[in-house]
Enzyme design. Structure first.
Site, mmCIF file in Angstrom:
data_model
loop_
_atom_site.group_PDB
_atom_site.id
_atom_site.type_symbol
_atom_site.label_atom_id
_atom_site.label_comp_id
_atom_site.label_asym_id
_atom_site.label_seq_id
_atom_site.Cartn_x
_atom_site.Cartn_y
_atom_site.Cartn_z
ATOM 1 N N GLU A 131 0.786 -1.174 -0.192
ATOM 2 C CA GLU A 131 0.011 0.116 -0.074
ATOM 3 C C GLU A 131 0.932 1.362 0.167
ATOM 4 O OE1 GLU A 131 -2.723 -0.607 3.133
ATOM 5 O OE2 GLU A 131 -3.587 -2.169 2.376
ATOM 6 N N ASN A 172 2.266 -4.864 -3.122
ATOM 7 C CA ASN A 172 0.911 -5.390 -3.199
ATOM 8 C C ASN A 172 -0.007 -4.072 -2.670
ATOM 9 O OD1 ASN A 172 -0.780 -7.590 -2.424
ATOM 10 N ND2 ASN A 172 -0.685 -6.964 -0.275
ATOM 11 N N HIS A 208 -10.184 -6.247 -2.356
ATOM 12 C CA HIS A 208 -11.132 -6.047 -1.262
ATOM 13 C C HIS A 208 -12.125 -5.383 -2.040
ATOM 14 C CE1 HIS A 208 -8.681 -7.468 2.029
ATOM 15 N NE2 HIS A 208 -7.566 -6.701 1.589
ATOM 16 N N GLU A 238 -5.681 -10.899 -1.579
ATOM 17 C CA GLU A 238 -6.513 -10.719 -0.265
ATOM 18 C C GLU A 238 -8.101 -10.743 -0.776
ATOM 19 O OE1 GLU A 238 -5.215 -7.232 1.931
ATOM 20 O OE2 GLU A 238 -2.985 -7.628 1.432
ATOM 21 N N ASP A 240 -11.774 -10.597 -1.019
ATOM 22 C CA ASP A 240 -13.108 -10.624 -0.023
ATOM 23 C C ASP A 240 -14.027 -9.836 -0.618
ATOM 24 O OD1 ASP A 240 -12.339 -8.344 1.251
ATOM 25 O OD2 ASP A 240 -11.863 -9.009 2.987
HETATM 26 C C1 XIL Z 1 -5.836 -6.945 8.360
HETATM 27 C C2 XIL Z 1 -6.082 -7.854 9.065
HETATM 28 O O1 XIL Z 1 -6.688 -8.771 8.424
HETATM 29 C C3 XIL Z 1 -6.675 -7.246 10.458
HETATM 30 O O2 XIL Z 1 -6.788 -8.378 11.444
HETATM 31 C C4 XIL Z 1 -5.811 -6.200 11.002
HETATM 32 O O3 XIL Z 1 -6.457 -5.705 12.255
HETATM 33 C C5 XIL Z 1 -5.966 -5.393 10.177
HETATM 34 O O4 XIL Z 1 -5.189 -5.539 8.627
HETATM 35 N N1 XIL Z 1 -4.742 -4.836 3.539
HETATM 36 C C6 XIL Z 1 -3.745 -5.666 3.933
HETATM 37 C C7 XIL Z 1 -3.804 -6.555 5.200
HETATM 38 O O5 XIL Z 1 -2.642 -5.596 3.442
HETATM 39 O O6 XIL Z 1 -2.628 -6.659 5.766
HETATM 40 C C8 XIL Z 1 -4.988 -6.229 6.197
HETATM 41 O O7 XIL Z 1 -5.220 -6.931 7.149
HETATM 42 C C9 XIL Z 1 -6.163 -5.793 5.436
HETATM 43 C C10 XIL Z 1 -5.958 -4.650 4.209
#
Ligand code: XIL
Length: 317
Positions: A131, A172, A208, A238, A240
């Site tokens: 990020e 990422n 996401h 990641e 979802d």
């Molecule tokens: C999230 C975790 O799933 C949570 O448990 C934590 O509180 C915050 O981070 N992008 C990312 C991940 O790269 O590391 C994040 O994970 C979600 C967003």
């Protein structure tokens, strides 16, 4: 066949899931996490982050990260290692420290060298920088950018490569899964790293998404192709797909469509090596605590029962 078995049969390296240490006391959860028909890869959701691994300067704690790395090894699952340099979940000695260019550079290199060396040989890939961009495609104004400038990114990659020349090194981010200013900026990061003579192997598309506004299969596939043209692999890292609660049959049906299209974009793209969901069950999803009023983002519900999304993924593989 399950998700990983089907993905591998298609020529992908894995289908996987994030997990986290507190969940590992839930035996029903662990039984499915260990199901290698569905999951050929796992990612530690928190326990390799900077606040977890170097809570005070030059004191490293790998206990929780090792639990997940050892579980992956015992199961024969690949491990995506996550992450080395990120603005979030930094210990306060980093985020509120008194720094100069030279001291922050030294601290960043020391962190990367120690963590990558500890996990050498155990990771398929490292998310080296996470990020690093704002949504408008400018650099995120984090502490590394403030003291080091854009050079922190190629320097982080070069440092990771020096510690483990064999692990895949990824940039990422989110909102780079479709064409636009942020994806273009991520492509420019690939070029920047190479212009410094450092290596980058892959770009992680977090994924996401939101039910009903997930980018289309074709827009995701063409965006993957734009990265692949730069000579890097891609992965959905990641995934979802959240909804405004409560969940309804109509939302679950749209979620199935959105999961299927996203996984199909990876399936049709030879440079896309695999898909990771950001935990498999709504019981442990990060979504409700981060996005107020939203949830039900995973392919299994909070009772560990498969939702229509599971079949959607399977039909795409
Ligand atoms: C999230 C975790 O799933 C949570 O448990 C934590 O509180 C915050 O981070 N992008 C990312 C991940 O790269 O590391 C994040 O994970 C979600 C967003």
């Amino acid at each position: 066949a399950g998700l990983d078995t089907s993905a591998v049969a298609l020529g992908k390296l894995y289908f996987g899931t994030a997990t986290d240490n507190p969940e590992l006391t839930d035996t029903a959860y662990v039984t499915q996490l260990n199901n290698t028909d569905d999951f050929g890869q796992i990612t530690p959701g928190n326990s390799q982050k900077w606040d977890a691994t170097e809570p005070s300067q030059n004191t490293f704690t790998f206990t929780n990260g090792d639990v997940i790395a050892d579980l992956a090894e015992a199961n024969g699952q690949k491990l995506r290692c996550h992450n080395l340099v990120w603005y979030n979940q930094l210990p306060s000695w980093v985020s509120s420290g008194t720094w100069t260019n030279a001291t922050l550079l030294a601290a960043m290199k020391n962190h990367i060298t120690n963590v990558v060396t500890h996990y050498k040989g155990q990771c398929y890939a490292w998310d080296v920088v996470n990020e690093g961009l704002a949504d408008d495609g400018t650099y995120r104004d984090n502490i590394f950018y403030q003291y080091i400038g854009e050079a922190y990114i190629p320097i982080a990659f070069a440092t990771a490569a020096a510690a483990d020349p064999d692990v895949k090194l990824y940039y990422n981010d989110y909102n780079i899964e479709y064409a636009g200013a942020k994806s273009t900026a991520a492509q420019n990061i690939v070029k920047l790293i190479k212009s410094y003579g450092a290596k980058i192997d892959g770009v992680g598309l977090q994924g996401h998404f939101i039910v009903g506004s997930t980018p289309s299969q074709s827009s995701q596939a063409s965006n993957m192709a734009a990265f692949a043209a730069l000579g890097v692999e891609v992965a959905i890292t990641e995934l979802d797909i959240r909804m405004t609660l409560p969940s309804t049959d109509a939302l679950l049906a749209q979620q199935k469509t959105d999961y299927a299209g996203t996984v199909a974009a990876c399936a049709q793209t030879s440079a896309c090596v695999g898909v990771t969901i950001w935990d498999w069950t709504d019981k442990y999803s990060w979504v409700p605590s981060t996005f107020s009023g939203q949830g039900a983002a995973c392919p299994w519900d909070e009772n560990l029962v498969k939702k229509p999304a599971y079949t959607g993924i399977l039909t795409a593989l």
